[in-house]
Design a protein around this motif. Structure first.
Motif, mmCIF file in Angstrom:
data_model
loop_
_atom_site.group_PDB
_atom_site.id
_atom_site.type_symbol
_atom_site.label_atom_id
_atom_site.label_comp_id
_atom_site.label_asym_id
_atom_site.label_seq_id
_atom_site.Cartn_x
_atom_site.Cartn_y
_atom_site.Cartn_z
ATOM 1 N N ASP A 179 43.524 -41.841 -38.481
ATOM 2 C CA ASP A 179 42.927 -41.398 -39.740
ATOM 3 C C ASP A 179 42.375 -39.985 -39.603
ATOM 4 O OD1 ASP A 179 42.237 -43.882 -41.872
ATOM 5 O OD2 ASP A 179 42.664 -44.516 -39.830
ATOM 6 N N ILE A 180 42.453 -39.232 -40.707
ATOM 7 C CA ILE A 180 41.813 -37.922 -40.826
ATOM 8 C C ILE A 180 40.814 -38.051 -41.953
ATOM 9 C CG2 ILE A 180 42.170 -35.434 -41.148
ATOM 10 C CD1 ILE A 180 45.255 -36.142 -40.741
ATOM 11 N N ILE A 181 39.526 -37.863 -41.667
ATOM 12 C CA ILE A 181 38.507 -38.029 -42.701
ATOM 13 C C ILE A 181 37.674 -36.764 -42.798
ATOM 14 C CG2 ILE A 181 36.724 -39.061 -41.206
ATOM 15 C CD1 ILE A 181 36.271 -41.069 -43.611
ATOM 16 N N GLY A 182 37.329 -36.400 -44.040
ATOM 17 C CA GLY A 182 36.551 -35.187 -44.267
ATOM 18 C C GLY A 182 37.398 -34.029 -44.736
ATOM 19 N N SER A 183 38.588 -34.313 -45.269
ATOM 20 C CA SER A 183 39.481 -33.274 -45.790
ATOM 21 C C SER A 183 40.351 -33.867 -46.889
ATOM 22 C CB SER A 183 40.363 -32.712 -44.668
ATOM 23 O OG SER A 183 41.394 -31.896 -45.193
ATOM 24 N N ARG A 184 40.534 -33.107 -47.978
ATOM 25 C CA ARG A 184 41.386 -33.554 -49.079
ATOM 26 C C ARG A 184 42.762 -32.888 -49.051
ATOM 27 N NH1 ARG A 184 38.423 -36.324 -52.920
ATOM 28 N NH2 ARG A 184 36.167 -36.192 -52.645
ATOM 29 N N SER A 185 43.026 -32.046 -48.050
ATOM 30 C CA SER A 185 44.281 -31.297 -47.988
ATOM 31 C C SER A 185 45.489 -32.216 -47.853
ATOM 32 C CB SER A 185 44.246 -30.326 -46.799
ATOM 33 O OG SER A 185 45.517 -29.741 -46.587
ATOM 34 N N MET A 186 46.553 -31.891 -48.588
ATOM 35 C CA MET A 186 47.802 -32.640 -48.486
ATOM 36 C C MET A 186 48.533 -32.357 -47.164
ATOM 37 S SD MET A 186 48.128 -34.546 -51.204
ATOM 38 C CE MET A 186 46.346 -34.733 -51.284
#
Length: 455
Positions: free
Chosen positions: A151-158
């Motif tokens: 998981d990558i959390i703390g970013s909304r980048s596509m």
């Protein structure tokens, strides 16, 4: 009275050394790719407070939670009236305040909130641990199974969605499994629910169409009618789900149909951005938009992924998606994340059915020293220690048994070579090396043995 034969709970399994070697090959492959993309490992407890787990997976998910009875006299706070009423939901509140984790994502959200001051965001974590679900055991579905999550959390980048797709591509290419990577967006599903006149029933719509490939559209239609959808609305949904064409064709179709849905247009924009990124790469595996893909878990809010094997029927072997506010339920709102989960047990079953595990395994013992007695042990043990020091897996048979028994042991363990050192070899400071597959053998000195193993 005969003793009952021991067993294990239904939906769980024992793993032999041979199976564990294969499973570790899967885990090691997945870990190597996770680390390559910058993900760090964490672990969380097998059990969580029920307050952490309940309400995060929807009504159906809550039913599949394994609950743990409180320690000691767990009936002491339960009244006779409660016992007589036999209301399992109310009783469970009194009898149990902990449960086995259903997945790794919700515990991860709890971990992020609890350790937020120690974490550098965006936080890229991976986790490989077992989870438990009180499901009906069947082929490819177990009550205890491993998930391999990133998981990558703390970013909304596509860009994060792109990395998820790249990891899926690399992992399954390394494992030699041909897959189809299907992608959709929950905002598009919300847009479909909105244009059909049921914006408040998006979850019901998602849960129903998520079963489309298993039960067919007629039964999905029946389920939607039971949830309050009118037949006319369902008929409007059908051509959207059954639309065929390229991903570009589907996006163009959706732009027209969802033109009056703000949330639907946001989903289309996110999907378009992801595919703009993927066009820069030559993926070996199929990547396509599947508008029937819904993923029933309530916490997904954006892109959703599902991966299936092409060469054997198994169902989903990998899935995940974007969640914008999972940490909000723990008091840390608006922390967006995206993740993927690889189903190690189903991947194992696919590789077994396709017979694509490597024939050699680095964990296997390559060399066995035959034991001829105490004098021979003294000669062989320093050589064995030197071989192990250099990183080779080797052992000596612990007993001075008959040669036939020792050779049978090597054969059953699939050990490649045996080393024999009798009086003649010791006198010459040499070893006789036998290839267990071909039967060929030669007498060599110790440096030659080391060089041979290196090659």
């Amino acid at each position: 009275m005969a003793k009952q034969k021991p067993g294990i709970p239904q939906g769980t399994r024992d793993f032999s050394p041979e199976i564990l070697q294969k499973r570790d090959y899967i885990f090691d492959t997945i870990k190597s790719v996770f680390r390559k993309f910058g993900f760090q490992a964490i672990e969380t407890p097998a059990m969580e407070d029920l307050s952490t787990l309940l309400g995060k997976y929807g009504e159906e998910g809550d039913k599949l939670l394994f609950k743990i009875l409180n320690s000691g006299n767990f009936l002491k706070d339960v009244s006779d009236t409660e016992l007589m009423n036999r209301d399992s939901n109310k009783l469970s509140v009194s009898l149990s305040n902990k449960g086995l984790r259903y997945d790794l994502t919700v515990p991860f959200a709890r971990y992020v909130v609890q350790h937020q001051n120690e974490i550098t965001f965006p936080f890229k974590r991976f986790q490989i641990q077992p989870v438990w679900r009180a499901d009906r055991p069947q082929k490819g579905r177990y009550r205890e199974f491993f998930q391999c999550d990133a998981d990558i959390i703390g970013s909304r980048s596509m860009l994060n969605e792109l990395e998820i797709i790249q990891m899926i591509e690399e992992i399954f290419t390394k494992l030699n499994i041909r897959v189809s990577i299907r992608i959709n967006n929950r905002k598009i599903l919300a847009g479909i629910a909105e244009i059909c006149g049921y914006p408040e029933k998006m979850i019901d719509l998602s849960i129903a169409i998520d079963k489309l490939d298993k039960i067919g559209f007629d039964k999905v239609s029946d389920e939607l009618i039971q949830k309050g959808f009118e037949y006319k609305a369902i008929e409007n949904i059908k051509p959207i789900l059954e639309f065929s064409g390229s991903s570009t064709d589907k996006l163009n179709m959706l732009k027209k149909i969802l033109s009056n849905s703000e949330i639907g247009q946001k989903g289309i924009a996110e999907m378009s951005e992801i595919f703009e990124y993927t066009e820069q790469f030559d993926f070996q595996n199929e990547l396509k938009i599947d508008l029937s893909l819904a993923r029933g878990l309530n916490y997904y809010t954006g892109a959703i992924f599902e991966v299936t094997a092409l060469d054997t029927p198994m169902g989903s072997i990998c899935g995940g998606g974007r969640y914008d506010d999972l940490t909000g339920v723990f008091g840390m709102p608006d922390l967006s994340g995206v993740g993927i989960s690889f189903g190690a047990d189903r991947i194992f079953d696919v590789m077994e059915q396709l017979n694509i595990f490597p024939t050699t395994n680095q964990q296997s013992v390559r060399l066995l020293f035959i034991n001829f007695g105490k004098n021979e042990e003294k000669y062989c043990l320093p050589i064995l220690a030197e071989i192990r020091k250099m990183g080779f897996n080797a052992e000596i048979y612990p007993e001075n048994d008959k040669m036939k028994k020792q050779m049978s042991y090597a054969d059953k363990r699939n050990i490649e070579f045996v080393a024999l050192a009798g009086e003649n070899e010791i006198a010459q400071n040499k070893i006789t090396l036998k290839n267990m597959k071909t039967g060929e053998q030669s007498t060599i000195d110790i440096p030659q043995l080391i060089d041979f193993l290196k090659k």
